[in-house]
Design an enzyme around this catalytic site. Structure first.
Site, PDB file in Angstrom:
ATOM      1  N   SER A 156       0.838  -1.201   0.000  1.00 53.20           N
ATOM      2  CA  SER A 156       0.000   0.000   0.000  1.00 53.20           C
ATOM      3  C   SER A 156       0.878   1.257   0.000  1.00 53.20           C
ATOM      4  CB  SER A 156      -0.955  -0.034   1.195  1.00 53.20           C
ATOM      5  OG  SER A 156      -2.012   0.872   1.027  1.00 53.20           O
ATOM      6  N   ASP A 181      -0.695  -4.819  -3.532  1.00 49.51           N
ATOM      7  CA  ASP A 181      -2.047  -4.268  -3.488  1.00 49.51           C
ATOM      8  C   ASP A 181      -2.096  -2.747  -3.422  1.00 49.51           C
ATOM      9  OD1 ASP A 181      -4.607  -5.435  -3.819  1.00 49.51           O
ATOM     10  OD2 ASP A 181      -5.184  -4.699  -1.849  1.00 49.51           O
ATOM     11  N   HIS A 349      -7.140  -6.367   2.014  1.00 49.08           N
ATOM     12  CA  HIS A 349      -6.114  -5.459   1.498  1.00 49.08           C
ATOM     13  C   HIS A 349      -4.738  -5.800   2.065  1.00 49.08           C
ATOM     14  CE1 HIS A 349      -4.141  -1.914   0.072  1.00 49.08           C
ATOM     15  NE2 HIS A 349      -4.078  -1.336   1.250  1.00 49.08           N
TER      16      HIS A 349
END
Length: 386
Positions: A156, A181, A349
């Protein structure tokens, strides 16, 4: 599912409990337990997953900054791990144990500025440029002018910082890059909803156990094993906060399991009252970083990220929880073979926490494929089709 949970560090809130086979040994456990069975939400120390810990001092214009790193391994390339916003280096704990058992490598998991146990003079500066320089400075402080081969792996926000670090040539011995991700298009679309998402989280927790329980039951981390070590790096104990308002947010932050009879309902009410009383006596825990105050930096983390990633002249790996995350630039780049991509379904996530074995297998395969590392323990890599 909102775009926010797909793109940012905080994890998606699922509409159903985690599915079996989504990560570590406990990640597939059912949310509802039978009578007399209780899940263990107690915290686990970092030393169960990493071999050592070090505080790396970095000199700058304002004085000395201290960056916390956790390490494992003694031979092979260094995998420099960068966590997502609000998380810490401990989010890589279970992954570290998994990758070390598959390939010969060294792990350096870094607490980025204002996160975890890292202490910096200017803690409010979370610009991509500053954090990328931090990464380069830590590498220089640890290895001097002759650093070993290094692969940057970021999740991220950490993935974005890894790309900024690579594109600015701040790690001279860089041999590979992996984003987990994070995709520019989805991330940019999510920024408008970020503040609402942050306001929806509990502000305080009665204990580390409560924080770990919330992270699992809310879906932020779907793997209980990882949550037990990771959440310690996300929250801290407050000083002098004993107000009833704190207990209210704590109770609302824990998702109570449904009770099917009146006796069970009375038990829940009694437990809430007990929580209220205990909170007035104890110092509650709160988030280590107020992410809402970092809003001015969000755009800089992700804008132009896809093209920066594609322009890095080194082997690249992109791991996603779903193909819906690909934006136009990455879709074209993937079709042109500019990077290797692998989709790991049934994850939230926090892919590397939800499915540490699958992520370790993908990274190990990438390292072996490019002859960056040697397999150990009889690891057999299976090259993906994409």
């Amino acid at each position: 599912m909102s775009a926010l949970e797909k793109s940012m560090h905080l994890g998606r809130l699922p509409s159903r409990p985690p599915l079996p086979g989504s990560g570590g040994s406990q990640s597939g456990a059912k949310m509802r337990m039978g009578p007399g069975r209780k899940r263990d939400f107690s915290p686990v120390p970092w030393s169960q997953y990493f071999e050592s810990m070090e505080d790396v001092e970095v000199e700058n214009e304002t004085g000395k900054d201290t960056f916390r790193v956790y390490k494992s391994g003694s031979e092979g390339p260094v995998l420099l791990l960068l966590h997502g916003g609000g998380h810490s280096a401990l989010s890589w704990a279970v992954f570290t144990a998994a990758i070390i058992s598959r390939v010969q490598c060294r792990i350096v998991a870094l607490d980025l500025r204002s996160h975890g146990e890292t202490k910096v003079k200017n803690s409010e500066d979370l610009s991509a440029e500053t954090m990328a320089k931090d990464v380069g400075n830590v590498v220089e402080a640890m290895y001097g002018d002759l650093p070993p081969p290094i692969m940057l792996i970021g999740h991220s926000m950490g993935g974005a910082i890894a790309v900024h670090t690579a594109s600015s040539n701040l790690v001279p011995s860089l041999l590979g890059l992996c984003m987990i991700d994070v995709v520019e298009g989805t991330a940019m679309d999510a920024l408008n909803s970020m503040q609402n998402f942050l306001r929806g989280r509990p502000k305080t927790f009665k204990s580390l156990e409560n924080a770990i329980e919330w992270s699992v039951k809310s879906g932020q981390i779907r793997n209980l094993e990882s949550a037990r070590v990771s959440m310690v790096g996300q929250v801290k104990q407050c000083e002098g906060i004993t107000s009833p308002e704190g207990s209210k947010s704590i109770v609302e932050g824990i998702i109570e399991e449904e009770e099917e009879d009146e006796e069970g309902s009375e038990s829940v009410n009694k437990r809430k009252k007990e929580d209220d009383m205990e909170t007035k006596k104890d110092h509650p825990y709160t988030w280590r970083i107020e992410l809402a105050k970092t809003e001015k930096y969000w755009d800089g983390w992700f804008r132009g990220l896809s093209n920066l990633f594609l322009s890095c002249p080194i082997p690249k790996l992109l791991l996603l929880a779903g193909v819906d995350r690909l934006d136009k630039d990455l879709t074209i780049g993937q079709m042109q073979g500019k990077f290797q991509m692998q989709v790991l379904p049934q994850c939230g996530h926090a892919v590397h926490e939800d499915a540490p074995d699958k992520v370790a297998e993908a990274v190990a395969t990438f390292l072996i494929r490019h002859r960056f590392a040697e397999p150990i323990g009889g690891f057999q890599c299976v090259f993906p089709g994409c």
